[in-house]
Design a protein around this motif. Structure first.
Motif, PDB file in Angstrom:
ATOM      1  N   LYS A  28       0.756  -1.150  -0.094  1.00 40.81           N
ATOM      2  CA  LYS A  28       0.057   0.035   0.016  1.00 40.81           C
ATOM      3  C   LYS A  28       0.935   1.262   0.048  1.00 40.81           C
ATOM      4  O   LYS A  28       0.427   2.252  -0.666  1.00 40.81           O
ATOM      5  N   LEU A  29       1.992   1.255   0.798  1.00 45.14           N
ATOM      6  CA  LEU A  29       2.855   2.309   0.973  1.00 45.14           C
ATOM      7  C   LEU A  29       3.487   2.752  -0.422  1.00 45.14           C
ATOM      8  O   LEU A  29       3.780   3.689  -0.926  1.00 45.14           O
ATOM      9  N   TYR A  30       4.049   1.595  -0.901  1.00 43.36           N
ATOM     10  CA  TYR A  30       4.673   1.656  -2.409  1.00 43.36           C
ATOM     11  C   TYR A  30       3.508   2.367  -3.496  1.00 43.36           C
ATOM     12  O   TYR A  30       3.947   3.236  -4.111  1.00 43.36           O
ATOM     13  N   LYS A  31       2.553   1.792  -3.499  1.00 45.07           N
ATOM     14  CA  LYS A  31       1.402   2.274  -4.307  1.00 45.07           C
ATOM     15  C   LYS A  31       1.193   3.765  -4.248  1.00 45.07           C
ATOM     16  O   LYS A  31       1.031   4.742  -4.975  1.00 45.07           O
ATOM     17  N   GLN A  32       1.052   4.246  -2.622  1.00 46.19           N
ATOM     18  CA  GLN A  32       0.953   5.320  -2.349  1.00 46.19           C
ATOM     19  C   GLN A  32       2.093   6.369  -2.764  1.00 46.19           C
ATOM     20  O   GLN A  32       1.846   7.557  -3.155  1.00 46.19           O
ATOM     21  N   TYR A  33       3.292   5.927  -2.476  1.00 45.04           N
ATOM     22  CA  TYR A  33       4.539   6.959  -2.558  1.00 45.04           C
ATOM     23  C   TYR A  33       5.303   6.853  -3.526  1.00 45.04           C
ATOM     24  O   TYR A  33       6.218   7.468  -3.879  1.00 45.04           O
ATOM     25  N   CYS A  34       5.623   5.487  -4.035  1.00 47.23           N
ATOM     26  CA  CYS A  34       6.818   5.173  -5.184  1.00 47.23           C
ATOM     27  C   CYS A  34       6.030   4.930  -6.523  1.00 47.23           C
ATOM     28  O   CYS A  34       6.814   5.645  -7.388  1.00 47.23           O
ATOM     29  N   ALA A  35       5.201   4.179  -6.724  1.00 50.68           N
ATOM     30  CA  ALA A  35       4.924   3.776  -8.155  1.00 50.68           C
ATOM     31  C   ALA A  35       4.417   4.951  -8.829  1.00 50.68           C
ATOM     32  O   ALA A  35       3.538   5.580  -8.338  1.00 50.68           O
ATOM     33  N   GLY A  36       5.329   5.043  -9.893  1.00 54.42           N
ATOM     34  CA  GLY A  36       4.777   6.199 -10.839  1.00 54.42           C
ATOM     35  C   GLY A  36       5.156   7.559 -10.087  1.00 54.42           C
ATOM     36  O   GLY A  36       5.187   8.579 -10.937  1.00 54.42           O
ATOM     37  N   GLN A  37       5.505   7.729  -8.765  1.00 49.74           N
ATOM     38  CA  GLN A  37       6.056   9.050  -8.580  1.00 49.74           C
ATOM     39  C   GLN A  37       7.455   9.180  -8.846  1.00 49.74           C
ATOM     40  O   GLN A  37       7.791  10.327  -9.313  1.00 49.74           O
ATOM     41  N   CYS A  38       8.542   8.622  -8.472  1.00 48.40           N
ATOM     42  CA  CYS A  38       9.941   8.598  -8.927  1.00 48.40           C
ATOM     43  C   CYS A  38      10.543   7.581  -9.940  1.00 48.40           C
ATOM     44  O   CYS A  38      11.331   7.789 -10.656  1.00 48.40           O
ATOM     45  N   HIS A  39       9.894   6.461  -9.901  1.00 52.57           N
ATOM     46  CA  HIS A  39      10.299   5.326 -10.810  1.00 52.57           C
ATOM     47  C   HIS A  39       9.106   4.300 -11.015  1.00 52.57           C
ATOM     48  O   HIS A  39       8.046   4.335 -10.303  1.00 52.57           O
ATOM     49  N   THR A  40       9.403   3.490 -11.806  1.00 48.74           N
ATOM     50  CA  THR A  40       8.571   2.250 -12.196  1.00 48.74           C
ATOM     51  C   THR A  40       9.155   1.023 -11.525  1.00 48.74           C
ATOM     52  O   THR A  40      10.148   0.970 -11.053  1.00 48.74           O
ATOM     53  N   ALA A  41       8.585  -0.154 -11.406  1.00 46.11           N
ATOM     54  CA  ALA A  41       8.872  -1.353 -10.935  1.00 46.11           C
ATOM     55  C   ALA A  41      10.178  -1.754 -11.629  1.00 46.11           C
ATOM     56  O   ALA A  41      11.084  -2.451 -11.031  1.00 46.11           O
ATOM     57  N   SER A  42      10.700  -1.205 -12.902  1.00 51.15           N
ATOM     58  CA  SER A  42      11.776  -1.659 -13.682  1.00 51.15           C
ATOM     59  C   SER A  42      13.094  -1.369 -12.853  1.00 51.15           C
ATOM     60  O   SER A  42      14.253  -2.159 -12.941  1.00 51.15           O
ATOM     61  N   VAL A  43      13.011  -0.349 -12.142  1.00 50.59           N
ATOM     62  CA  VAL A  43      14.253   0.123 -11.382  1.00 50.59           C
ATOM     63  C   VAL A  43      14.833  -1.050 -10.334  1.00 50.59           C
ATOM     64  O   VAL A  43      16.012  -0.950 -10.169  1.00 50.59           O
ATOM     65  N   HIS A  44      13.854  -1.879  -9.790  1.00 49.62           N
ATOM     66  CA  HIS A  44      14.010  -2.893  -8.993  1.00 49.62           C
ATOM     67  C   HIS A  44      14.620  -4.230  -9.591  1.00 49.62           C
ATOM     68  O   HIS A  44      15.128  -5.084  -9.055  1.00 49.62           O
ATOM     69  N   LYS A  45      14.264  -4.155 -10.889  1.00 46.84           N
ATOM     70  CA  LYS A  45      15.258  -5.287 -11.702  1.00 46.84           C
ATOM     71  C   LYS A  45      16.360  -5.191 -12.388  1.00 46.84           C
ATOM     72  O   LYS A  45      16.785  -5.945 -12.820  1.00 46.84           O
ATOM     73  N   ARG A  46      17.005  -3.888 -12.007  1.00 51.83           N
ATOM     74  CA  ARG A  46      18.354  -3.711 -12.742  1.00 51.83           C
ATOM     75  C   ARG A  46      19.246  -4.575 -11.861  1.00 51.83           C
ATOM     76  O   ARG A  46      19.330  -4.564 -10.693  1.00 51.83           O
ATOM     77  N   GLU A  47      20.039  -5.283 -12.862  1.00 53.19           N
ATOM     78  CA  GLU A  47      20.851  -6.051 -12.271  1.00 53.19           C
ATOM     79  C   GLU A  47      22.293  -5.365 -11.435  1.00 53.19           C
ATOM     80  O   GLU A  47      22.992  -5.937 -10.662  1.00 53.19           O
ATOM     81  N   ASP A  48      22.476  -4.155 -11.968  1.00 55.85           N
ATOM     82  CA  ASP A  48      23.518  -3.272 -11.249  1.00 55.85           C
ATOM     83  C   ASP A  48      23.419  -2.815  -9.914  1.00 55.85           C
ATOM     84  O   ASP A  48      24.050  -2.327  -9.402  1.00 55.85           O
ATOM     85  N   VAL A  49      22.052  -2.886  -9.742  1.00 58.13           N
ATOM     86  CA  VAL A  49      21.591  -2.089  -8.298  1.00 58.13           C
ATOM     87  C   VAL A  49      20.543  -3.344  -7.603  1.00 58.13           C
ATOM     88  O   VAL A  49      19.378  -3.026  -7.943  1.00 58.13           O
ATOM     89  N   ARG A  50      21.065  -4.225  -7.378  1.00 58.72           N
ATOM     90  CA  ARG A  50      20.396  -5.363  -6.771  1.00 58.72           C
ATOM     91  C   ARG A  50      20.509  -5.443  -5.190  1.00 58.72           C
ATOM     92  O   ARG A  50      21.416  -5.703  -4.769  1.00 58.72           O
ATOM     93  N   ALA A  51      19.382  -5.418  -4.439  1.00 56.52           N
ATOM     94  CA  ALA A  51      19.426  -5.455  -3.068  1.00 56.52           C
ATOM     95  C   ALA A  51      19.809  -7.015  -2.770  1.00 56.52           C
ATOM     96  O   ALA A  51      19.286  -7.949  -3.471  1.00 56.52           O
ATOM     97  N   THR A  52      20.435  -7.336  -1.612  1.00 53.75           N
ATOM     98  CA  THR A  52      20.925  -8.493  -1.101  1.00 53.75           C
ATOM     99  C   THR A  52      20.485  -8.832   0.398  1.00 53.75           C
ATOM    100  O   THR A  52      20.783 -10.015   0.543  1.00 53.75           O
ATOM    101  N   ASN A  53      19.983  -7.661   0.935  1.00 57.46           N
ATOM    102  CA  ASN A  53      19.517  -8.121   2.308  1.00 57.46           C
ATOM    103  C   ASN A  53      18.529  -6.749   2.718  1.00 57.46           C
ATOM    104  O   ASN A  53      18.603  -5.698   2.164  1.00 57.46           O
ATOM    105  N   GLN A  54      17.849  -6.984   3.700  1.00 58.75           N
ATOM    106  CA  GLN A  54      16.812  -6.162   4.295  1.00 58.75           C
ATOM    107  C   GLN A  54      17.522  -4.795   4.743  1.00 58.75           C
ATOM    108  O   GLN A  54      17.116  -3.635   4.402  1.00 58.75           O
ATOM    109  N   ALA A  55      18.767  -4.601   5.343  1.00 58.23           N
ATOM    110  CA  ALA A  55      19.336  -3.840   5.905  1.00 58.23           C
ATOM    111  C   ALA A  55      19.789  -2.654   4.680  1.00 58.23           C
ATOM    112  O   ALA A  55      19.643  -1.523   4.830  1.00 58.23           O
TER     113      ALA A  55
END
Length: 94
Positions: A28-55
């Motif tokens: 819900k927070l993602y839809k409210q604040y993130c999606a379409g505001q600054c970037h699309t979901a494609s930003v999370h799929k970039r291989e050069d910027v992949r998260a490896t942990n929660q921190a």
């Protein structure tokens, strides 16, 4: 300088073994604040910027997203967002 203090304190804390967020609230927070505001979901799929942990994700949200959104999200809301992002995109070990 002081606005970075919470992020610095968080980074100094030991990494958590489990994800502490509520993925449904994070979505819900993602839809409210993130999606379409600054970037699309494609930003999370970039291989050069992949998260490896929660921190890492929490630190990214604290450092980049809350400032860009001009929102004061609670640490729980940030954990919720990070947990949602892991379930939806990153799939790092819990």
């Amino acid at each position: 300088m002081w606005k970075w203090l919470p992020a610095l304190l968080f980074l100094a804390a030991p990494a958590q073994a489990a994800l502490d967020g509520d993925a449904q609230n994070g979505k819900k927070l993602y839809k409210q604040y993130c999606a379409g505001q600054c970037h699309t979901a494609s930003v999370h799929k970039r291989e050069d910027v992949r998260a490896t942990n929660q921190a890492e994700v929490v630190a990214w949200i604290q450092r980049q997203c809350t400032q860009a959104m001009a929102q004061n999200l609670s640490i729980q809301e940030i954990e919720d967002l990070a947990t949602y992002l892991n379930e939806a995109y990153y799939h790092y070990d819990k």
